[in-house]
Design a protein around this motif. Structure first.
Motif, PDB file in Angstrom:
ATOM      1  N   ASP A  44       3.999  42.700  24.990  1.00 13.22           N
ATOM      2  CA  ASP A  44       4.721  43.762  24.298  1.00 13.22           C
ATOM      3  C   ASP A  44       6.169  43.392  23.988  1.00 13.22           C
ATOM      4  O   ASP A  44       6.975  44.256  23.640  1.00 13.22           O
ATOM      5  CB  ASP A  44       4.660  45.084  25.074  1.00 13.22           C
ATOM      6  N   THR A  45       6.483  42.109  24.119  1.00 15.00           N
ATOM      7  CA  THR A  45       7.761  41.577  23.681  1.00 15.00           C
ATOM      8  C   THR A  45       7.528  40.585  22.546  1.00 15.00           C
ATOM      9  O   THR A  45       8.218  40.604  21.532  1.00 15.00           O
ATOM     10  CB  THR A  45       8.497  40.873  24.841  1.00 15.00           C
ATOM     11  N   VAL A  46       6.533  39.731  22.718  1.00 20.76           N
ATOM     12  CA  VAL A  46       6.101  38.786  21.689  1.00 20.76           C
ATOM     13  C   VAL A  46       4.705  39.162  21.192  1.00 20.76           C
ATOM     14  O   VAL A  46       4.432  39.190  19.997  1.00 20.76           O
ATOM     15  CB  VAL A  46       6.086  37.344  22.246  1.00 20.76           C
ATOM     16  N   LEU A  47       3.830  39.447  22.129  1.00 23.13           N
ATOM     17  CA  LEU A  47       2.409  39.686  21.873  1.00 23.13           C
ATOM     18  C   LEU A  47       2.077  41.159  22.091  1.00 23.13           C
ATOM     19  O   LEU A  47       2.404  41.719  23.142  1.00 23.13           O
ATOM     20  CB  LEU A  47       1.594  38.824  22.848  1.00 23.13           C
ATOM     21  N   ILE A  48       1.470  41.805  21.103  1.00 19.76           N
ATOM     22  CA  ILE A  48       1.058  43.205  21.273  1.00 19.76           C
ATOM     23  C   ILE A  48      -0.017  43.274  22.353  1.00 19.76           C
ATOM     24  O   ILE A  48      -1.083  42.664  22.216  1.00 19.76           O
ATOM     25  CB  ILE A  48       0.537  43.792  19.955  1.00 19.76           C
ATOM     26  N   SER A  49       0.260  43.984  23.455  1.00 20.83           N
ATOM     27  CA  SER A  49      -0.639  44.002  24.605  1.00 20.83           C
ATOM     28  C   SER A  49      -0.998  45.395  25.093  1.00 20.83           C
ATOM     29  O   SER A  49      -1.950  45.551  25.847  1.00 20.83           O
ATOM     30  CB  SER A  49      -0.005  43.230  25.771  1.00 20.83           C
ATOM     31  N   HIS A  50      -0.216  46.403  24.733  1.00 17.50           N
ATOM     32  CA  HIS A  50      -0.433  47.774  25.234  1.00 17.50           C
ATOM     33  C   HIS A  50      -0.491  47.773  26.767  1.00 17.50           C
ATOM     34  O   HIS A  50      -1.412  48.335  27.371  1.00 17.50           O
ATOM     35  CB  HIS A  50      -1.718  48.374  24.652  1.00 17.50           C
ATOM     36  N   SER A  51       0.507  47.138  27.382  1.00 21.16           N
ATOM     37  CA  SER A  51       0.496  46.971  28.835  1.00 21.16           C
ATOM     38  C   SER A  51       0.525  48.282  29.598  1.00 21.16           C
ATOM     39  O   SER A  51       0.099  48.333  30.757  1.00 21.16           O
ATOM     40  CB  SER A  51       1.694  46.110  29.268  1.00 21.16           C
ATOM     41  N   THR A  52       1.015  49.335  28.985  1.00 24.46           N
ATOM     42  CA  THR A  52       1.093  50.620  29.684  1.00 24.46           C
ATOM     43  C   THR A  52      -0.180  51.439  29.540  1.00 24.46           C
ATOM     44  O   THR A  52      -0.289  52.512  30.114  1.00 24.46           O
ATOM     45  CB  THR A  52       2.290  51.445  29.162  1.00 24.46           C
ATOM     46  N   GLU A  53      -1.159  50.939  28.771  1.00 24.82           N
ATOM     47  CA  GLU A  53      -2.422  51.652  28.568  1.00 24.82           C
ATOM     48  C   GLU A  53      -3.561  50.720  28.983  1.00 24.82           C
ATOM     49  O   GLU A  53      -3.941  49.816  28.243  1.00 24.82           O
ATOM     50  CB  GLU A  53      -2.576  52.074  27.118  1.00 24.82           C
ATOM     51  N   SER A  98      10.672  47.715  27.428  1.00 25.98           N
ATOM     52  CA  SER A  98      10.894  48.819  28.376  1.00 25.98           C
ATOM     53  C   SER A  98       9.601  49.348  28.968  1.00 25.98           C
ATOM     54  O   SER A  98       9.627  50.263  29.777  1.00 25.98           O
ATOM     55  CB  SER A  98      11.634  49.967  27.673  1.00 25.98           C
ATOM     56  N   GLY A  99       8.449  48.777  28.566  1.00 24.70           N
ATOM     57  CA  GLY A  99       7.169  49.306  29.016  1.00 24.70           C
ATOM     58  C   GLY A  99       6.944  49.157  30.501  1.00 24.70           C
ATOM     59  O   GLY A  99       6.251  49.972  31.113  1.00 24.70           O
ATOM     60  N   GLN A 100       7.515  48.111  31.105  1.00 23.11           N
ATOM     61  CA  GLN A 100       7.350  47.912  32.539  1.00 23.11           C
ATOM     62  C   GLN A 100       8.723  47.874  33.198  1.00 23.11           C
ATOM     63  O   GLN A 100       9.456  48.845  33.118  1.00 23.11           O
ATOM     64  CB  GLN A 100       6.501  46.668  32.786  1.00 23.11           C
ATOM     65  N   HIS A 101       9.106  46.748  33.792  1.00 25.68           N
ATOM     66  CA  HIS A 101      10.351  46.756  34.573  1.00 25.68           C
ATOM     67  C   HIS A 101      11.374  45.734  34.093  1.00 25.68           C
ATOM     68  O   HIS A 101      12.304  45.406  34.834  1.00 25.68           O
ATOM     69  CB  HIS A 101      10.027  46.488  36.049  1.00 25.68           C
ATOM     70  N   ASP A 102      11.246  45.255  32.866  1.00 27.86           N
ATOM     71  CA  ASP A 102      12.182  44.239  32.387  1.00 27.86           C
ATOM     72  C   ASP A 102      13.643  44.683  32.429  1.00 27.86           C
ATOM     73  O   ASP A 102      14.509  43.908  32.869  1.00 27.86           O
ATOM     74  CB  ASP A 102      11.814  43.801  30.965  1.00 27.86           C
ATOM     75  N   PRO A 103      13.985  45.911  32.006  1.00 31.05           N
ATOM     76  CA  PRO A 103      15.407  46.290  32.054  1.00 31.05           C
ATOM     77  C   PRO A 103      15.984  46.215  33.460  1.00 31.05           C
ATOM     78  O   PRO A 103      17.103  45.714  33.662  1.00 31.05           O
ATOM     79  CB  PRO A 103      15.398  47.738  31.526  1.00 31.05           C
ATOM     80  N   GLU A 104      15.233  46.709  34.452  1.00 26.91           N
ATOM     81  CA  GLU A 104      15.724  46.687  35.833  1.00 26.91           C
ATOM     82  C   GLU A 104      15.790  45.259  36.383  1.00 26.91           C
ATOM     83  O   GLU A 104      16.746  44.892  37.092  1.00 26.91           O
ATOM     84  CB  GLU A 104      14.825  47.553  36.711  1.00 26.91           C
ATOM     85  N   LEU A 105      14.793  44.445  36.069  1.00 26.78           N
ATOM     86  CA  LEU A 105      14.801  43.046  36.519  1.00 26.78           C
ATOM     87  C   LEU A 105      15.975  42.291  35.902  1.00 26.78           C
ATOM     88  O   LEU A 105      16.668  41.529  36.592  1.00 26.78           O
ATOM     89  CB  LEU A 105      13.482  42.367  36.156  1.00 26.78           C
ATOM     90  N   TYR A 106      16.202  42.513  34.620  1.00 23.08           N
ATOM     91  CA  TYR A 106      17.311  41.825  33.967  1.00 23.08           C
ATOM     92  C   TYR A 106      18.650  42.322  34.492  1.00 23.08           C
ATOM     93  O   TYR A 106      19.629  41.561  34.564  1.00 23.08           O
ATOM     94  CB  TYR A 106      17.221  42.019  32.453  1.00 23.08           C
ATOM     95  N   LEU A 158      11.970  48.734  22.813  1.00 21.74           N
ATOM     96  CA  LEU A 158      11.556  50.042  23.316  1.00 21.74           C
ATOM     97  C   LEU A 158      10.050  50.242  23.122  1.00 21.74           C
ATOM     98  O   LEU A 158       9.519  50.055  22.028  1.00 21.74           O
ATOM     99  CB  LEU A 158      12.315  51.152  22.595  1.00 21.74           C
ATOM    100  N   VAL A 159       9.378  50.582  24.216  1.00 23.06           N
ATOM    101  CA  VAL A 159       7.972  50.982  24.170  1.00 23.06           C
ATOM    102  C   VAL A 159       7.962  52.473  24.453  1.00 23.06           C
ATOM    103  O   VAL A 159       8.140  52.911  25.588  1.00 23.06           O
ATOM    104  CB  VAL A 159       7.138  50.214  25.217  1.00 23.06           C
ATOM    105  N   GLY A 160       7.782  53.276  23.401  1.00 25.76           N
ATOM    106  CA  GLY A 160       7.980  54.711  23.552  1.00 25.76           C
ATOM    107  C   GLY A 160       9.473  54.999  23.637  1.00 25.76           C
ATOM    108  O   GLY A 160      10.305  54.240  23.151  1.00 25.76           O
ATOM    109  N   SER A 161       9.824  56.067  24.289  1.00 32.02           N
ATOM    110  CA  SER A 161      11.238  56.422  24.433  1.00 32.02           C
ATOM    111  C   SER A 161      11.719  56.079  25.838  1.00 32.02           C
ATOM    112  O   SER A 161      10.944  56.085  26.793  1.00 32.02           O
ATOM    113  CB  SER A 161      11.439  57.918  24.174  1.00 32.02           C
ATOM    114  N   LEU A 162      13.002  55.765  25.938  1.00 30.42           N
ATOM    115  CA  LEU A 162      13.597  55.443  27.227  1.00 30.42           C
ATOM    116  C   LEU A 162      14.174  56.718  27.836  1.00 30.42           C
ATOM    117  O   LEU A 162      15.018  57.377  27.228  1.00 30.42           O
ATOM    118  CB  LEU A 162      14.699  54.392  27.057  1.00 30.42           C
ATOM    119  N   GLU A 163      13.709  57.044  29.046  1.00 32.93           N
ATOM    120  CA  GLU A 163      14.163  58.267  29.689  1.00 32.93           C
ATOM    121  C   GLU A 163      15.675  58.219  29.909  1.00 32.93           C
ATOM    122  O   GLU A 163      16.213  57.206  30.348  1.00 32.93           O
ATOM    123  CB  GLU A 163      13.466  58.456  31.043  1.00 32.93           C
TER     124      GLU A 163
END
Length: 344
Positions: free
Chosen positions: A157-166, A276-284, A302-307
């Motif tokens: 979901d950064t390079v490759l469309i994966s739908h990691s959250t679904e 933003s779909g998983q934990h990249d912002p926090e890891l970075y 952004l994957v969806g909206s950021l809370e």
């Protein structure tokens, strides 16, 4: 639409019909599958695994989804060989390493290139267990980098469309598509080629996908004209019974892999790219705290909206200067141009 539960049941039924024995995989035949051979002037880091040997045809964009599912079962039907001994040869110097419980090995080798103008190769061979057929050397090209600027990117979901959250969509994509039918995020090739000066600066990929997807990821990058670079994936072995776990679980291993890159290139500064779909912002954010002078900018798709609460927590940790939340590669490219990042 077919439910994810039905997908899982179908895949499990197919895997039972296509046992490894029917795939002409003979346990007595094992081989080294090399993944990484990169470093600096003094050091080369190598990584690979020892697995059962099997034959698989190259995929095609014309493959049906059934053929792709069978290929996925083949890929995950290989077994890894724990505690195997591997011989490594680089510039006539030999080393030995043992695989872990997942059949994976790694070693940092202190060897300079005696002929800088000549392309290097490191060679691997299984020393034990003994096999019916004589073990052969497997070669991997060595990449050494000394540039001042590099890129570190996530893949799913950064390079490759994966739908990691679904989970259902992610699972179906992973088994029904191949390297030539998976889709990239629009514009990612153009953005990455601009950010790396058309491949002159190195790019490193760090992902929670497992090593069984290594060949698919590399073929996908080549086909989509996305700059290639060392690809560091998750070590835990995934098989046909837990394939849907690929890309899941803890992502803390990414911190270790990014730190290894930082240690190999102490004078290199980096752009970080994730989603933003998983934990990249926090890891970075953690990486920035540990290495405040090493990061030029962060781009988070952004994957969806950021809370708002999540964004506020990130801002408390690191501030958001040069920490960009983007909706498209075109937006990222415009930001990079406006901030003169493409001149790095």
């Amino acid at each position: 639409m077919i439910s994810s539960g039905l997908f899982f049941a179908f895949f499990d039924a197919m895997s039972q019909l296509l046992k490894p024995q029917s795939l002409k995989t003979k346990p007595e035949k094992v081989r080294v599958e090399p993944f990484l051979a990169f470093g600096n002037k003094e050091t080369v880091f190598v990584k690979g695994r020892v697995i059962s040997s099997y034959r698989e045809r190259r995929p095609s964009s014309r493959n049906s989804w059934i053929r792709n599912i069978i290929a996925s079962i083949r890929r995950y039907s290989v077994f890894s060989v724990a505690n195997a001994k591997v011989e490594i040869m680089l510039h006539e110097k030999t080393f030995e390493v043992e695989t872990d419980e997942d059949g994976v090995f790694e070693k940092q080798i202190e060897v300079r290139n005696p002929n800088p103008g000549v392309v290097e190769q490191v060679n691997f061979k299984v020393k034990s267990p003994a096999t019916k057929n004589k073990s052969v050397w497997v070669a991997k090209g060595v990449s050494r980098f000394n540039q001042k600027t590099g890129v570190i990117s996530d893949i799913d979901d950064t390079v490759l469309i994966s739908h990691s959250t679904e989970l259902g969509k992610k699972f179906w994509l992973s088994i029904s598509k191949n390297a030539y039918t998976r889709r990239p995020l629009p514009g990612v090739s153009k953005f990455y080629r601009a950010l790396t000066h058309n491949g002159e600066n190195p790019i490193f990929y760090v992902s929670s996908s497992d090593w069984s997807l290594y060949d698919l990821i590399r073929d996908f990058m080549r086909f989509r004209n996305i700059p290639l670079g060392p690809t560091l994936l998750k070590d835990k072995h995934i098989n046909i019974k837990n394939i849907w776990k690929s890309g899941g679980g803890s992502h803390q291993h990414k911190l270790e892999k990014v730190q290894r890159i930082f240690d190999l290139y102490p004078n290199m500064k980096f752009f970080l790219i994730g989603d933003s779909g998983q934990h990249d912002p926090e890891l970075y954010a953690e990486i920035i705290k540990s290495n405040p002078d090493r990061i030029l900018a962060v781009f988070i798709r952004l994957v969806g909206s950021l809370e708002p609460e999540r964004k506020a927590n990130l801002e408390k940790i690191i501030g958001l200067n040069n920490f960009f939340f983007i909706e498209s590669s075109d937006e990222a490219l415009e930001l990079a141009s406006n901030h003169k990042f493409l001149e790095q």
